[in-house]
Design a protein around this motif. Structure first.
Motif, PDB file in Angstrom:
ATOM      1  N   HIS A  20     -15.270 -60.665  11.409  1.00 40.04           N
ATOM      2  CA  HIS A  20     -13.857 -61.041  11.301  1.00 40.04           C
ATOM      3  C   HIS A  20     -12.956 -60.135  12.146  1.00 40.04           C
ATOM      4  CE1 HIS A  20     -15.246 -63.666   8.168  1.00 40.04           C
ATOM      5  NE2 HIS A  20     -15.787 -62.633   7.543  1.00 40.04           N
ATOM      6  N   ILE A  21     -13.339 -59.967  13.389  1.00 38.14           N
ATOM      7  CA  ILE A  21     -12.565 -59.196  14.350  1.00 38.14           C
ATOM      8  C   ILE A  21     -12.056 -60.169  15.408  1.00 38.14           C
ATOM      9  CG2 ILE A  21     -12.689 -57.382  16.105  1.00 38.14           C
ATOM     10  CD1 ILE A  21     -15.003 -56.192  14.404  1.00 38.14           C
ATOM     11  N   PRO A  22     -10.773 -60.145  15.701  1.00 38.03           N
ATOM     12  CA  PRO A  22     -10.259 -61.052  16.745  1.00 38.03           C
ATOM     13  C   PRO A  22     -10.941 -60.768  18.090  1.00 38.03           C
ATOM     14  CG  PRO A  22      -8.455 -60.046  15.513  1.00 38.03           C
ATOM     15  CD  PRO A  22      -9.706 -59.351  15.091  1.00 38.03           C
ATOM     16  N   ALA A  23     -11.373 -61.811  18.747  1.00 42.43           N
ATOM     17  CA  ALA A  23     -12.070 -61.659  20.031  1.00 42.43           C
ATOM     18  C   ALA A  23     -11.202 -60.936  21.052  1.00 42.43           C
ATOM     19  CB  ALA A  23     -12.493 -63.026  20.556  1.00 42.43           C
ATOM     20  N   SER A  24      -9.912 -61.173  21.008  1.00 39.84           N
ATOM     21  CA  SER A  24      -9.019 -60.515  21.958  1.00 39.84           C
ATOM     22  C   SER A  24      -8.997 -59.006  21.749  1.00 39.84           C
ATOM     23  CB  SER A  24      -7.600 -61.076  21.844  1.00 39.84           C
ATOM     24  OG  SER A  24      -7.082 -60.866  20.543  1.00 39.84           O
ATOM     25  N   ARG A  25      -9.096 -58.558  20.512  1.00 34.80           N
ATOM     26  CA  ARG A  25      -9.091 -57.121  20.230  1.00 34.80           C
ATOM     27  C   ARG A  25     -10.389 -56.468  20.701  1.00 34.80           C
ATOM     28  NH1 ARG A  25      -4.763 -57.802  20.732  1.00 34.80           N
ATOM     29  NH2 ARG A  25      -3.165 -57.967  19.147  1.00 34.80           N
ATOM     30  N   LEU A  26     -11.512 -57.130  20.511  1.00 32.22           N
ATOM     31  CA  LEU A  26     -12.779 -56.577  20.994  1.00 32.22           C
ATOM     32  C   LEU A  26     -12.738 -56.478  22.518  1.00 32.22           C
ATOM     33  CD1 LEU A  26     -15.592 -55.521  20.392  1.00 32.22           C
ATOM     34  CD2 LEU A  26     -16.428 -57.863  20.555  1.00 32.22           C
ATOM     35  N   SER A  27     -12.207 -57.483  23.155  1.00 35.95           N
ATOM     36  CA  SER A  27     -12.072 -57.458  24.604  1.00 35.95           C
ATOM     37  C   SER A  27     -11.170 -56.306  25.040  1.00 35.95           C
ATOM     38  CB  SER A  27     -11.506 -58.785  25.106  1.00 35.95           C
ATOM     39  OG  SER A  27     -11.333 -58.744  26.492  1.00 35.95           O
ATOM     40  N   ASN A  28     -10.069 -56.098  24.322  1.00 38.27           N
ATOM     41  CA  ASN A  28      -9.167 -54.981  24.632  1.00 38.27           C
ATOM     42  C   ASN A  28      -9.894 -53.647  24.512  1.00 38.27           C
ATOM     43  OD1 ASN A  28      -6.377 -56.550  22.924  1.00 38.27           O
ATOM     44  ND2 ASN A  28      -6.898 -56.610  25.087  1.00 38.27           N
ATOM     45  N   LEU A  29     -10.714 -53.507  23.500  1.00 37.47           N
ATOM     46  CA  LEU A  29     -11.471 -52.261  23.310  1.00 37.47           C
ATOM     47  C   LEU A  29     -12.473 -52.047  24.442  1.00 37.47           C
ATOM     48  CD1 LEU A  29     -12.143 -52.402  19.474  1.00 37.47           C
ATOM     49  CD2 LEU A  29     -10.652 -50.801  20.664  1.00 37.47           C
ATOM     50  N   ILE A  30     -13.154 -53.089  24.818  1.00 39.67           N
ATOM     51  CA  ILE A  30     -14.170 -52.987  25.869  1.00 39.67           C
ATOM     52  C   ILE A  30     -13.531 -52.629  27.208  1.00 39.67           C
ATOM     53  CG2 ILE A  30     -15.815 -54.326  27.241  1.00 39.67           C
ATOM     54  CD1 ILE A  30     -16.561 -55.777  24.596  1.00 39.67           C
ATOM     55  N   THR A  33      -7.687 -52.002  27.690  1.00 38.71           N
ATOM     56  CA  THR A  33      -6.328 -52.451  27.980  1.00 38.71           C
ATOM     57  C   THR A  33      -5.377 -52.210  26.814  1.00 38.71           C
ATOM     58  OG1 THR A  33      -6.916 -54.697  27.283  1.00 38.71           O
ATOM     59  CG2 THR A  33      -7.044 -54.199  29.638  1.00 38.71           C
ATOM     60  N   ARG A  34      -5.935 -51.935  25.657  1.00 36.86           N
ATOM     61  CA  ARG A  34      -5.128 -51.695  24.470  1.00 36.86           C
ATOM     62  C   ARG A  34      -5.932 -50.807  23.537  1.00 36.86           C
ATOM     63  NH1 ARG A  34      -2.249 -56.688  21.294  1.00 36.86           N
ATOM     64  NH2 ARG A  34      -0.428 -55.499  20.722  1.00 36.86           N
ATOM     65  N   LYS A  35      -5.260 -49.979  22.749  1.00 35.61           N
ATOM     66  CA  LYS A  35      -5.978 -49.062  21.866  1.00 35.61           C
ATOM     67  C   LYS A  35      -6.612 -49.777  20.683  1.00 35.61           C
ATOM     68  CE  LYS A  35      -3.647 -44.911  23.142  1.00 35.61           C
ATOM     69  NZ  LYS A  35      -4.516 -43.887  23.583  1.00 35.61           N
ATOM     70  N   ALA A  36      -5.929 -50.736  20.103  1.00 39.21           N
ATOM     71  CA  ALA A  36      -6.432 -51.511  18.962  1.00 39.21           C
ATOM     72  C   ALA A  36      -7.037 -50.604  17.900  1.00 39.21           C
ATOM     73  CB  ALA A  36      -7.435 -52.565  19.430  1.00 39.21           C
ATOM     74  N   LYS A  37      -6.274 -49.600  17.479  1.00 43.39           N
ATOM     75  CA  LYS A  37      -6.761 -48.604  16.526  1.00 43.39           C
ATOM     76  C   LYS A  37      -7.319 -49.222  15.247  1.00 43.39           C
ATOM     77  CE  LYS A  37      -4.176 -44.480  17.679  1.00 43.39           C
ATOM     78  NZ  LYS A  37      -3.303 -43.442  17.138  1.00 43.39           N
ATOM     79  N   LYS A  38      -6.687 -50.276  14.781  1.00 46.65           N
ATOM     80  CA  LYS A  38      -7.102 -50.897  13.528  1.00 46.65           C
ATOM     81  C   LYS A  38      -8.567 -51.347  13.592  1.00 46.65           C
ATOM     82  CE  LYS A  38      -5.950 -54.709  10.453  1.00 46.65           C
ATOM     83  NZ  LYS A  38      -5.052 -55.821  10.193  1.00 46.65           N
ATOM     84  N   GLY A  48     -22.407 -48.226  15.607  1.00 48.00           N
ATOM     85  CA  GLY A  48     -23.034 -46.911  15.564  1.00 48.00           C
ATOM     86  C   GLY A  48     -22.741 -46.065  16.787  1.00 48.00           C
ATOM     87  N   ILE A  49     -21.503 -46.123  17.262  1.00 50.99           N
ATOM     88  CA  ILE A  49     -21.118 -45.326  18.429  1.00 50.99           C
ATOM     89  C   ILE A  49     -19.947 -44.416  18.056  1.00 50.99           C
ATOM     90  CG2 ILE A  49     -21.947 -46.958  20.154  1.00 50.99           C
ATOM     91  CD1 ILE A  49     -19.132 -47.995  20.470  1.00 50.99           C
ATOM     92  N   GLU A  50     -19.786 -43.361  18.841  1.00 47.09           N
ATOM     93  CA  GLU A  50     -18.656 -42.444  18.620  1.00 47.09           C
ATOM     94  C   GLU A  50     -17.452 -42.952  19.392  1.00 47.09           C
ATOM     95  OE1 GLU A  50     -19.554 -38.362  19.361  1.00 47.09           O
ATOM     96  OE2 GLU A  50     -21.577 -38.581  18.586  1.00 47.09           O
ATOM     97  N   GLU A  51     -16.281 -42.638  18.855  1.00 50.01           N
ATOM     98  CA  GLU A  51     -15.035 -43.072  19.513  1.00 50.01           C
ATOM     99  C   GLU A  51     -14.788 -42.339  20.782  1.00 50.01           C
ATOM    100  OE1 GLU A  51     -11.506 -43.895  17.248  1.00 50.01           O
ATOM    101  OE2 GLU A  51     -12.682 -43.683  15.440  1.00 50.01           O
TER     102      GLU A  51
END
Length: 51
Positions: A20-30, A33-38, A48-51
């Protein structure tokens, strides 16, 4: 993140639908382009990765 998705044999859409993660937010993280802290903490924990 993309490498971890490959390792667990899951594409981005399936991962987003499953957790239940918005696809746009995952793309932003990858792409950084955006921090998407939430969602950053949640995605890192699930993959299982470090920030």
């Amino acid at each position: 993140m993309k490498q971890k998705l490959v390792e667990i044999q899951m594409d981005q859409r399936t991962f987003c639908d499953t957790y239940h993660i918005p696809a746009s937010r995952l793309s932003n993280l990858i792409h950084g382009t955006r921090k998407a802290k939430k969602y950053r903490e949640q995605v890192c924990l699930l993959l299982g990765i470090e920030e």
